[in-house]
Design a protein around this motif. Structure first.
Motif, PDB file in Angstrom:
ATOM      1  N   GLU A 176      -6.235 -39.219 -22.528  1.00 29.08           N
ATOM      2  CA  GLU A 176      -4.793 -39.405 -22.339  1.00 29.08           C
ATOM      3  C   GLU A 176      -3.988 -38.772 -23.481  1.00 29.08           C
ATOM      4  N   GLY A 177      -4.505 -37.712 -24.101  1.00 30.55           N
ATOM      5  CA  GLY A 177      -3.832 -37.120 -25.263  1.00 30.55           C
ATOM      6  C   GLY A 177      -4.528 -37.623 -26.514  1.00 30.55           C
ATOM      7  N   GLY A 178      -4.578 -36.769 -27.529  1.00 22.43           N
ATOM      8  CA  GLY A 178      -5.489 -36.997 -28.639  1.00 22.43           C
ATOM      9  C   GLY A 178      -5.092 -38.026 -29.691  1.00 22.43           C
ATOM     10  N   THR A 333       5.876 -31.884 -15.158  1.00 17.05           N
ATOM     11  CA  THR A 333       4.446 -31.661 -15.424  1.00 17.05           C
ATOM     12  C   THR A 333       4.133 -31.821 -16.911  1.00 17.05           C
ATOM     13  N   GLN A 334       5.059 -31.352 -17.765  1.00 16.16           N
ATOM     14  CA  GLN A 334       4.793 -31.371 -19.211  1.00 16.16           C
ATOM     15  C   GLN A 334       4.685 -32.787 -19.790  1.00 16.16           C
ATOM     16  N   THR A 335       5.172 -33.800 -19.046  1.00 23.18           N
ATOM     17  CA  THR A 335       5.107 -35.164 -19.581  1.00 23.18           C
ATOM     18  C   THR A 335       3.797 -35.863 -19.206  1.00 23.18           C
ATOM     19  N   ARG A 336       2.969 -35.239 -18.369  1.00 22.59           N
ATOM     20  CA  ARG A 336       1.777 -35.939 -17.858  1.00 22.59           C
ATOM     21  C   ARG A 336       0.486 -35.269 -18.330  1.00 22.59           C
ATOM     22  N   PRO A 337      -0.625 -36.012 -18.277  1.00 22.70           N
ATOM     23  CA  PRO A 337      -1.899 -35.453 -18.742  1.00 22.70           C
ATOM     24  C   PRO A 337      -2.387 -34.274 -17.900  1.00 22.70           C
ATOM     25  N   LEU A 374      -7.715 -24.167 -12.322  1.00 23.60           N
ATOM     26  CA  LEU A 374      -6.425 -24.749 -12.708  1.00 23.60           C
ATOM     27  C   LEU A 374      -6.618 -25.823 -13.784  1.00 23.60           C
ATOM     28  N   LEU A 375      -7.693 -26.598 -13.639  1.00 18.63           N
ATOM     29  CA  LEU A 375      -7.965 -27.665 -14.596  1.00 18.63           C
ATOM     30  C   LEU A 375      -8.240 -27.099 -15.995  1.00 18.63           C
ATOM     31  N   VAL A 376      -9.066 -26.044 -16.038  1.00 21.62           N
ATOM     32  CA  VAL A 376      -9.389 -25.405 -17.325  1.00 21.62           C
ATOM     33  C   VAL A 376      -8.103 -24.866 -17.962  1.00 21.62           C
ATOM     34  N   ASN A 381      -3.659 -25.136 -21.838  1.00 20.10           N
ATOM     35  CA  ASN A 381      -2.202 -25.150 -22.033  1.00 20.10           C
ATOM     36  C   ASN A 381      -1.749 -26.346 -22.852  1.00 20.10           C
ATOM     37  N   MET A 382      -2.502 -27.433 -22.762  1.00 15.97           N
ATOM     38  CA  MET A 382      -2.095 -28.624 -23.508  1.00 15.97           C
ATOM     39  C   MET A 382      -2.697 -28.642 -24.910  1.00 15.97           C
ATOM     40  N   GLY A 383      -3.263 -27.514 -25.323  1.00 16.72           N
ATOM     41  CA  GLY A 383      -3.770 -27.385 -26.680  1.00 16.72           C
ATOM     42  C   GLY A 383      -5.120 -28.055 -26.890  1.00 16.72           C
ATOM     43  N   LEU A 384      -5.813 -28.357 -25.795  1.00 14.16           N
ATOM     44  CA  LEU A 384      -7.130 -28.980 -25.917  1.00 14.16           C
ATOM     45  C   LEU A 384      -8.208 -27.922 -25.664  1.00 14.16           C
ATOM     46  N   ASN A 385      -9.420 -28.211 -26.085  1.00 14.79           N
ATOM     47  CA  ASN A 385     -10.505 -27.249 -25.940  1.00 14.79           C
ATOM     48  C   ASN A 385     -11.362 -27.575 -24.711  1.00 14.79           C
ATOM     49  N   PRO A 386     -11.353 -26.679 -23.695  1.00 12.36           N
ATOM     50  CA  PRO A 386     -12.135 -26.960 -22.476  1.00 12.36           C
ATOM     51  C   PRO A 386     -13.608 -27.240 -22.773  1.00 12.36           C
ATOM     52  N   ASP A 387     -14.151 -26.676 -23.860  1.00 11.70           N
ATOM     53  CA  ASP A 387     -15.571 -26.890 -24.181  1.00 11.70           C
ATOM     54  C   ASP A 387     -15.884 -28.374 -24.379  1.00 11.70           C
ATOM     55  N   SER A 388     -14.906 -29.124 -24.910  1.00 12.33           N
ATOM     56  CA  SER A 388     -15.211 -30.543 -25.145  1.00 12.33           C
ATOM     57  C   SER A 388     -15.138 -31.363 -23.847  1.00 12.33           C
ATOM     58  N   PHE A 389     -14.800 -30.701 -22.735  1.00 12.78           N
ATOM     59  CA  PHE A 389     -14.765 -31.393 -21.438  1.00 12.78           C
ATOM     60  C   PHE A 389     -15.838 -30.861 -20.487  1.00 12.78           C
TER      61      PHE A 389
END
Ligand code: AMO
Length: 438
Positions: A176-178, A333-337, A374-376, A381-389
């Protein structure tokens, strides 16, 4: 002092009635109060169902029983075997005359908190001595309603064909955000306490379960101390396949509506005790879009711009206007996970919703992204690393149906149902910034 031995409770206090005149009963509980007047003692015994009075006249009981009765102290644990005697003058139309009283355990005096509801105490003192606080009938009523709420929700899920699942609470990544994560030491790795079963319930959609729910702890490292946030909360999570956000909202309406009607049916005494202004809601709730909500807030003088999350002031303004239960839909969209599905016609808006009660958010949900690419992209886009998912993302590659779901805060919903203004009132042992015990 006697052991309970072969004695067992025959009746709860509320089940004894004048028509039982002459019958023998065995009652067990706490000494709520004791009054000894020379040749007569009155013992009020309390159990989870209420209170009942035993009258101990010196002439009618044996000497030992009278001596035991006279020496009882507040909150001692007793078992009373006695006879029901109808008596129009007694408070409930009868009294219980003991044949034998057994003291199963003594309580120390003075008590650190008075459970008789005569003396009020600050919430912090009450939470420190929660086991005593819980003996108060009004506090018990909150938890009886909460229990009924959970029972009703499980029943609705079962009736609708949902499968109950249990997912891990020791996890490797945020959902839900870091910022709100509790880090823990997990052997030589970094790990966290789970913020939400979000990723797992979505993976169950790839697993072909179609409809799942989970009722479990979520952990949020919220820094702020408010009346509606805890660091450990219970989330009622649901996820459904081959549906959209509207179906998820309809399921949430069903769950919430059934709670009101089941509690009304099964807990009338608790509703009365808490003096709740009980009203069963409509089967469908009002809906406003986020954009309409912003307009309402601005019209009421709140400074807010489209695209921002709703501030407290905005929530209050919208809550004022809408009252009761209502949805806020079509969020930016920018306000949601990252897992929230944007609208096809305008990807600045997404298929997310919140269920509100006045100014309080009690649930949020959405239709989810079910396409891998789209998920990746959203994660990046939200500054997270897809590798950790990686292990989550894999589930989207080999047959993931469209799906939607929501998380309903059990503690917040209990607040609404029992009309409490502090979430701590609805949690046995709350965890907040200051409190890690009891
Ligand atoms: P969200 O973060 O909005 O959504 O949480 C869902 C609901 O859980 C409750 N809640 C809390 N209650 C008390 N204290 C807290 N710190 C706290 N945080 C959350 C609220 C809230 O509405 N994965 C999504 C749900 C989904 O989309 O399915 C999620 O966790 O009542």
């Amino acid at each position: 002092m006697y052991l309970i031995a072969d004695w067992r409770r025959s009746h709860y206090s509320k089940d004894v009635i004048p028509e039982m005149d002459g019958q023998e009963v065995t009652l067990m509980g706490w000494v709520h109060s004791i009054r000894a007047l020379g040749k007569l003692a009155f013992v009020i015994l309390r159990d989870r169902a209420g209170t009942i009075q035993a009258v101990v006249p010196k002439q009618k009981v044996d000497e030992e029983t009278f001596e035991i009765a006279k020496k009882l102290g507040k909150e001692d644990i007793v078992a009373i075997k006695g006879k029901v005697v109808a008596n129009e003058k007694a408070p409930k139309g009868f009294e219980v005359i003991p044949i034998e009283i057994r003291v199963l355990n003594k309580a120390d005096a003075p008590l650190p908190l008075d459970p008789s509801e005569k003396v009020s105490a600050e919430i912090d003192t009450r939470l420190d001595k929660r086991f005593l606080d819980i003996r108060r009938p009004k506090i018990q009523a909150i938890f009886k309603i909460r229990s009924e709420m959970l029972k009703s929700i499980r029943k609705t899920f079962a009736d609708e064909g949902f499968i109950e699942v249990n997912t891990p609470k020791l996890v490797a990544s945020a959902t839900e955000g870091g910022t709100e994560l509790f880090p823990i030491s997990y052997f030589e790795k970094e790990a966290f306490l789970g913020q939400s079963p979000q990723l797992y319930k979505q993976m169950m959609m790839a697993g072909g379960f179609d409809k799942v729910f989970e009722i479990a702890q979520i952990f949020r490292a919220e820094e702020h101390n408010t009346r509606r946030h805890l660091n450990e909360a219970i989330s009622i999570d649901s996820e459904m396949s081959f549906v959209n956000e509207k179906d998820a909202m309809a399921m949430l309406e069903k769950v919430v509506y059934n709670c009101y009607s089941d509690i009304e049916y099964n807990r009338p005494n608790e509703i009365e005790l808490l003096e709740l202004n009980w009203e069963i809601p409509e089967k469908t709730f009002d809906k406003v879009t986020y954009t309409e909500a912003i307009d309402i807030a601005i019209a009421k003088g709140v400074e807010i711009e489209w695209g921002e999350d709703l501030s407290r002031a905005a929530e209050r303004a919208v809550g004022d206007e809408m009252g009761g239960l209502y949805f806020i839909t079509e969020w930016p969209t920018q306000t949601r996970p990252f897992y929230t599905l944007p609208h096809k016609h305008d990807n600045k808006v997404c298929k997310a919703f919140d269920l509100m009660y006045k100014e309080l958010e009690i649930s949020s949900g959405a239709q989810r992204v079910h396409k891998y690419d789209l998920l990746v992209q959203n994660i990046s886009n939200m500054g997270l690393n897809p590798d950790s998912f990686e292990t989550y993302l894999e589930a989207f590659k080999y047959g993931m149906p469209p799906h939607a779901g929501w998380g309903l805060g059990a503690d917040r919903f209990a607040m609404v149902l029992t009309a409490q203004d502090n979430i701590r009132e609805c949690v046995l042992f709350p965890r907040d910034r200051q409190r890690l015990t009891p």
